[in-house]
Design a protein around this motif. Structure first.
Motif, PDB file in Angstrom:
ATOM      1  N   ALA A   1     -68.525  -9.448 -10.505  1.00  0.00           N
ATOM      2  CA  ALA A   1     -67.935 -10.084  -9.047  1.00  0.00           C
ATOM      3  C   ALA A   1     -66.251 -10.879  -9.119  1.00  0.00           C
ATOM      4  O   ALA A   1     -66.130 -10.251 -10.363  1.00  0.00           O
ATOM      5  CB  ALA A   1     -68.676 -11.333  -8.742  1.00  0.00           C
TER       6      ALA A   1
ATOM      7  N   CYS B   1     -64.928 -15.336  -6.892  1.00  0.00           N
ATOM      8  CA  CYS B   1     -66.084 -14.571  -5.788  1.00  0.00           C
ATOM      9  C   CYS B   1     -67.676 -15.672  -5.893  1.00  0.00           C
ATOM     10  O   CYS B   1     -68.144 -16.472  -6.670  1.00  0.00           O
ATOM     11  CB  CYS B   1     -67.154 -13.450  -6.147  1.00  0.00           C
ATOM     12  SG  CYS B   1     -68.757 -12.962  -5.266  1.00  0.00           S
TER      13      CYS B   1
ATOM     14  N   CYS C   1     -71.365  -6.134  -1.511  1.00  0.00           N
ATOM     15  CA  CYS C   1     -70.573  -6.732  -2.930  1.00  0.00           C
ATOM     16  C   CYS C   1     -71.466  -6.534  -4.258  1.00  0.00           C
ATOM     17  O   CYS C   1     -71.726  -6.617  -5.215  1.00  0.00           O
ATOM     18  CB  CYS C   1     -69.942  -7.612  -2.853  1.00  0.00           C
ATOM     19  SG  CYS C   1     -68.356  -6.846  -1.592  1.00  0.00           S
TER      20      CYS C   1
ATOM     21  N   ILE D   1     -72.001  -6.553  -8.171  1.00  0.00           N
ATOM     22  CA  ILE D   1     -72.419  -7.159  -8.525  1.00  0.00           C
ATOM     23  C   ILE D   1     -73.066  -7.709  -9.790  1.00  0.00           C
ATOM     24  O   ILE D   1     -72.797  -7.862 -10.845  1.00  0.00           O
ATOM     25  CB  ILE D   1     -72.601  -8.677  -8.051  1.00  0.00           C
ATOM     26  CG1 ILE D   1     -71.471  -9.202  -7.153  1.00  0.00           C
ATOM     27  CG2 ILE D   1     -73.019  -9.690  -8.789  1.00  0.00           C
ATOM     28  CD1 ILE D   1     -71.503 -10.801  -6.283  1.00  0.00           C
TER      29      ILE D   1
ATOM     30  N   ASN E   1     -69.107 -12.743   4.278  1.00  0.00           N
ATOM     31  CA  ASN E   1     -67.699 -13.666   3.845  1.00  0.00           C
ATOM     32  C   ASN E   1     -66.968 -12.643   4.891  1.00  0.00           C
ATOM     33  O   ASN E   1     -65.311 -11.954   4.472  1.00  0.00           O
ATOM     34  CB  ASN E   1     -67.723 -12.784   2.908  1.00  0.00           C
ATOM     35  CG  ASN E   1     -68.417 -10.869   2.586  1.00  0.00           C
ATOM     36  OD1 ASN E   1     -68.209 -10.460   3.529  1.00  0.00           O
ATOM     37  ND2 ASN E   1     -68.154 -10.231   1.495  1.00  0.00           N
TER      38      ASN E   1
ATOM     39  N   GLY F   1     -66.878  -6.313   2.443  1.00  0.00           N
ATOM     40  CA  GLY F   1     -66.404  -6.122   0.972  1.00  0.00           C
ATOM     41  C   GLY F   1     -65.941  -5.022   0.467  1.00  0.00           C
ATOM     42  O   GLY F   1     -65.314  -4.575  -0.611  1.00  0.00           O
TER      43      GLY F   1
ATOM     44  N   CYS G   1     -64.301 -15.293   0.254  1.00  0.00           N
ATOM     45  CA  CYS G   1     -64.145 -15.221  -0.672  1.00  0.00           C
ATOM     46  C   CYS G   1     -62.316 -14.199  -1.150  1.00  0.00           C
ATOM     47  O   CYS G   1     -61.854 -14.193   0.307  1.00  0.00           O
ATOM     48  CB  CYS G   1     -64.911 -13.214   0.063  1.00  0.00           C
ATOM     49  SG  CYS G   1     -63.730 -11.618  -0.480  1.00  0.00           S
ATOM     50  N   PRO G   2     -62.006 -14.706  -1.968  1.00  0.00           N
ATOM     51  CA  PRO G   2     -60.103 -14.711  -1.837  1.00  0.00           C
ATOM     52  C   PRO G   2     -59.525 -13.191  -1.792  1.00  0.00           C
ATOM     53  O   PRO G   2     -58.804 -13.587  -1.088  1.00  0.00           O
ATOM     54  CB  PRO G   2     -60.757 -15.376  -3.725  1.00  0.00           C
ATOM     55  CG  PRO G   2     -61.881 -15.676  -4.531  1.00  0.00           C
ATOM     56  CD  PRO G   2     -62.701 -14.520  -2.709  1.00  0.00           C
TER      57      PRO G   2
HETATM   58  S1  SF4 Z   1     -64.636  -8.792  -2.277  1.00  0.00           S
HETATM   59 FE1  SF4 Z   1     -65.172 -11.296  -1.600  1.00  0.00          FE
HETATM   60  S2  SF4 Z   1     -67.235 -11.257  -1.683  1.00  0.00           S
HETATM   61 FE2  SF4 Z   1     -67.477  -8.912  -2.774  1.00  0.00          FE
HETATM   62  S3  SF4 Z   1     -67.989  -9.649  -5.073  1.00  0.00           S
HETATM   63 FE3  SF4 Z   1     -65.184 -10.282  -4.629  1.00  0.00          FE
HETATM   64  S4  SF4 Z   1     -65.035 -12.012  -4.306  1.00  0.00           S
HETATM   65 FE4  SF4 Z   1     -67.263 -11.266  -3.608  1.00  0.00          FE
END
Ligand code: SF4
Ligand SMILES: Cc1ncc(C[n+]2csc(CCOP(=O)(O)OP(=O)(O)O)c2C)c(N)n1
Lengths: 304, 370
Positions: free
Chosen positions: A27, A31, A56, A60, A135, A139, A214-215
Motif C-alpha cells: 500500500a 493508505c 488497489c 496491496i 477513495n 486508485g 487516499c493521499p
Molecule cells: S492509491 Fe490510495 S487507496 Fe490505493 S493504495 Fe494508494 S493510498 Fe491506498
C-alpha cells in the motif's frame, strides 16, 4: 454466520491483537483503505474469505507467491465480485460451512462496473458482507474519476474538476432493503470494527460503505490521513450511520457533527484535488452537505 | 432407462445425475429449456443443488467460479450472446483451473438477431483454455455432459469444459434417450485448491512474467494430458454403459477416397449423404469431429477432404478447414454452410462432395460455386 461470539466492544483495547494483514503490504504510505482492511479482518476473524475485484487491494496483497494476508483472498475480475461471492456463499451453505464471505471492493468496482452484480446479489438475498472502501477515484489505474468522485474534484480524467455529483450508492443499496447496511470512515476504526461485527452476526446481504481518504488521490500529505477522515465526518460531508432492518441510527461521531458541522472549507482546503474550486461549486457542495444532514436527521427522528 | 427427450432436456437430465452443488444460470434462446428444466428439478426436490438465478451471464460464470473454488461441483448453460458476455470470466475460470461444466447451445451472433445454429460463439472462446466437445445426437448430449464432469474434474486436467450442441437443430429436436444409473462413474467433487480457511492462500494475485508463463504452460500441459484422460473416460463409459465415443465419429471411412469433416448435427447429416454417394459408386466417408479443444490428431492421409464449417473467421477462412489444413497439411475443399441455421440437407452435402474443388472455398448458397 460467524464463529466469533459477539462481545461488547467499548474501546480500542477490546479489538483482537491478531493480525490478518501483515506489515509487508504494497500500500502507499498513509493508505487508509489498508488500515480499514486490517480492522475488517480483525472483526471477521480467521474463518473468513475475502473476495477482491481489480482495485488497489489487488496490489496491496503483494506479488505471487507472497501474500500480505492471513486469510484466503480470492481475486476476481473487476465486475464480478458480488456474483463470485454469491457462488462462494452458496457453496459454503451447500457444504454446511459457516465461513464469512466478504467482498472488499473499491468505489469503481462497486458504483460503476460492479453495480449490476452488487444489485443482483442483494436482490437474491445472498448471505455475505459487501464492503466498499471509497477513495473516490480509480486508485489502481492512477486516479481517474469514478462514479463516486465528488463534485469539483480533479482527477486525471476530470482535470478541470468533476462536473457532476457523487453517485449516491447508499440510497441505491438501501432500495434493496438489506437487513443491515452502514457507513464508516477509516478515521473511526472502533466504529468500523463494531459495524463489521454486527454485520457478520446477521443473516443475508450486508453492506458497509467506508470513506477511505487516499493521499495520492486526494493530494494531501501522507501523515494527514486520519485528520482528513475526521474532517470529512466533522464537516458533515460524510455521515456515519447504520440501518438495521431499515431502521436508521446515526453513529456517535456524526451525532455532534450533524448538530454543528465544522466549516466545509476545513475539509476542502487541505486537498490538492479541490484546488481552485469556484465559489459556486463550494456553495453547491455546502448545499449537498446540508441536504444530507437534514434528510438523515429527519429520518432518524421519524419525521418523513 | 429408455425415454425420449430434446437435446436440452438430455443435458438437464445429465446434470441431475451428476448432482452439482451449485448451478448458476441466465436464460437465453435456445438454451432456456435447460435452465428451466434444472429449476424444475431443484424446485421439485429431484435435485439437491443450490440454484442461483443470476442477473447476467457475466455473473453466472462468476458465481460458478466462486462456488467451484468454494468446494462444490458447478454447472451452467448458455448460448451465443450469453457466452460472449461471459468471455472475461471464461478466461478466468480456465486460468483459475476450475472444472466448471457448461452446456453451450450453439447460436449465431447479432446483428441481426438470429437464434439458430452457428458455431461462431464457441469458436470465439477458442483460446481461453476450455475443453470443447461438439455433440451430434440427443443421446450424445447426455453422455458427453456426464463425461464432462469426470474429465474436467480429473486432477490431470482441472480445466473447465464446454459441451456444445446445435441450437434448435439439436436443442429442440426429440430423439430417444437412454439414461444411466451413474453409480460411482462421477466421484465426489474434490478440488485440490479449494478454499480452506485453515490454510489461507492468495488466489489469482498479482503475478510476474515468469510465474505467469509457467501457469500458462501448465494449462497447455493439462490440455495435452486431457487427451489421455478423455480416452480413458470414454473407454470406461463404453465398458459401463455400452456406448462408445472417440475424438471423431467415423462413418464408412476405412476405404474412403474422399472424407467429409463436419461438426455437430451437420456431421450426422453427412452420414446420410455418404450412403447416397456410396450408392452412386463414390467411395466417400464421413468423420464427425467431436473434440475441438484439445484438437485431435486426424488420420486423413492420402484422401481428399471436404470440410463443412458452420462458422467463419473473417478475412481468413473456415475455422475447422484451417485447423485441419494446419494439422494434416491437406488442402481441403472448404464449404461454409449452415450459418445462422441455414438449412443444409444430406443432398446438399452429397453435392459438396460431387462438386468438390480441393484447395478452394465456397459459401453455400451465396457464392456462385455449388
Ligand atoms: S492509491 Fe490510495 S487507496 Fe490505493 S493504495 Fe494508494 S493510498 Fe491506498
Ligand atoms: C474490465 C476491466 N476494465 C478495466 C480494468 C482496469 N482497472 C483495474 S482497477 C480499476 C479501478 C479500480 O478503482 P476502484 O474500484 O475505485 O478501486 P481502487 O483502485 O481505487 O482501490 C480499473 C479501471 C479492469 N481490471 N477490468
Amino acid at each position: 454466520m460467524t464463529n466469533i461470539t459477539m462481545r461488547s466492544v467499548t474501546n480500542l483495547s477490546a479489538i483482537p491483537k491478531e493480525e490478518y494483514l501483515y506489515k509487508c503490504t504494497s500500500a502507499c504510505a498513509g493508505c487508509s483503505s489498508s488500515l480499514c482492511l486490517r480492522y475488517v479482518l480483525k472483526a471477521a476473524g480467521p474463518d473468513s474469505v475475502l473476495v477482491v475485484p481489480a482495485c488497489c487491494t489487488s496490489v496491496i496483497q503483494g506479488i505471487y507467491p507472497g501474500t500480505a494476508m492471513n486469510v484466503p483472498v480470492y481475486n476476481v475480475a473487476f465486475a464480478a465480485s458480488a456474483a463470485c461471492a454469491s457462488g462462494m456463499s452458496e457453496a459454503f451453505a451447500a457444504m454446511g460451512r459457516e465461513t464469512n464471505v466478504i467482498v472488499y471492493a473499491g468505489d469503481g468496482g462497486t458504483v460503476d462496473i460492479g453495480i449490476q452484480a452488487l444489485s443482483g446479489a442483494f436482490e437474491r438475498g445472498t448471505n455475505f458482507l459487501y464492503i466498499c472502501y471509497d477513495n473516490e477515484a480509480y486508485g489502481n489505474t492512477g486516479m481517474q474519476r469514478s462514479g463516486a468522485t465528488p463534485l469539483g474534484a480533479r482527477t486525471t480524467t476530470t482535470p478541470g474538476g468533476k462536473p457532476t455529483t457523487k453517485k449516491d450508492l447508499d440510497r441505491i443499496v438501501e432500495a434493496h432493503n438489506p437487513p443491515y447496511m452502514a457507513t464508516a470512515c477509516s478515521a473511526y476504526p472502533l466504529d468500523l470494527y463494531k459495524k463489521v461485527k454486527k454485520a457478520l452476526s446477521i443473516e443475508g446481504p450486508k453492506f458497509i460503505h467506508i470513506l477511505a481518504p487516499c493521499p495520492p488521490g486526494w493530494r494531501y500529505p501522507t501523515e494527514k490521513t486520519v485528520e482528513m477522515g475526521k474532517l470529512a465526518v466533522k464537516t458533515g460531508t460524510w455521515i456515519l450511520y447504520e440501518r438495521e432492518f431499515g431502521k436508521l441510527s446515526i453513529s456517535g461521531p456524526s451525532k455532534a457533527a450533524m448538530k454543528k458541522p465544522a466549516p466545509l472549507e476545513d475539509y476542502i482546503k487541505g486537498q490538492g484535488r479541490f484546488k481552485n474550486l469556484s465559489p459556486d461549486i463550494i456553495d453547491l457542495m455546502r448545499q449537498q452537505v446540508q441536504q444530507n444532514i437534514q434528510r438523515l436527521a429527519r429520518e432518524e427522528a421519524g419525521v418523513c | 432407462m429408455l425415454t425420449i427427450a430434446t437435446g436440452n432436456k438430455a443435458v438437464a437430465a445429465a446434470v441431475k445425475a451428476a448432482k452439482p452443488g451449485v448451478i448458476a444460470a441466465y436464460p437465453i434462446t435456445p438454451q432456456t429449456e435447460i435452465v428451466e428444466q434444472i429449476a424444475e428439478y431443484v424446485a421439485g426436490g429431484d435435485l439437491e443443488s443450490r440454484y442461483i438465478p443470476v442477473e447476467s451471464e457475466h455473473s453466472a460464470m462468476a458465481a460458478c467460479i466462486g462456488a467451484s473454488v468454494g468446494g462444490v461441483r458447478t454447472f451452467t448453460a448458455t448460448s451465443s450472446h450469453g457466452l460472449l458476455y461471459m468471455h472475461e470470466m471464461i478466461h478466468w475460470a480456465a486460468g483459475a483451473r476450475l472444472p466448471i461444466v457448461m452446456a453451450n447451445v450453439n447460436r449465431a451472433l447479432g446483428p441481426g438477431w438470429n437464434t439458430w445454429a452457428e458455431h461462431t460463439d464457441a469458436f470465439s472462446q477458442r483460446d481461453t483454455g476450455w475443453l470443447q466437445v461438439f455433440v451430434g445426437t440427443v443421446q450424445e448430449a447426455y453422455d458427453a455432459t456426464l463425461m464432462a464432469f469426470r474429465i474436467a474434474e480429473d486432477e490431470r486436467v482441472l480445466l473447465p469444459m464446454m459441451v456444445n450442441l446445435d441450437g434448435f437443430a439439436l436443442s429442440h429436436i426429440t430423439q430417444s434417450l437412454d439414461t444411466v444409473e451413474l453409480g460411482d462413474f462421477v466421484p465426489p467433487y474434490h478440488l485440490p485448491h479449494a478454499i480452506d480457511t485453515a490454510n489461507p492462500l492468495g488466489y489469482g494475485p498479482m503475478t510476474g512474467p515468469d510465474d505467469h508463463f509457467r501457469f500458462r504452460w501448465d494449462i497447455e500441459r493439462s490440455m495435452r494430458d486431457a487427451r489421455g484422460v478423455i480416452a480413458e473416460v470414454e473407454r470406461e463409459f463404453a465398458e459401463r454403459f455400452g456406448r462408445s465415443y472417440g475424438p471423431t465419429e467415423d462413418y464408412r471411412c476405412e476405404d474412403a477416397d474422399v472424407v467429409v469433416v463436419a461438426m455437430g448435427t451437420l456431421g450426422k447429416e453427412a452420414e446420410v449423404a455418404i450412403d447416397r454417394l456410396r450408392d452412386e459408386g463414390i467411395k466417400a466417408g464421413s468423420m464427425r469431429l467431436r473434440w475441438f479443444r484439445p484438437f485431435p490428431d486426424l488420420d486423413l492421409a492420402g484422401r481428399e477432404v471436404v470440410v463443412i464449417d458452420r462458422d467463419y473467421s473473417f478475412g481468413f477462412g473456415g475455422v475447422v478447414a484451417h485447423s485441419i489444413k494446419s494439422k494434416t497439411g491437406i488442402e481441403p475443399y472448404s464449404v461454409i454452410a449452415g450459418l445462422g441455421g441455414q438449412e443444409v440437407t444430406y443432398n446438399d452435402i452429397a453435392d459438396f462432395v460431387r462438386n468438390r474443388r480441393p484447395g478452394t472455398e465456397t459459401w453455400f448458397g451465396v457464392s456462385d460455386h455449388v
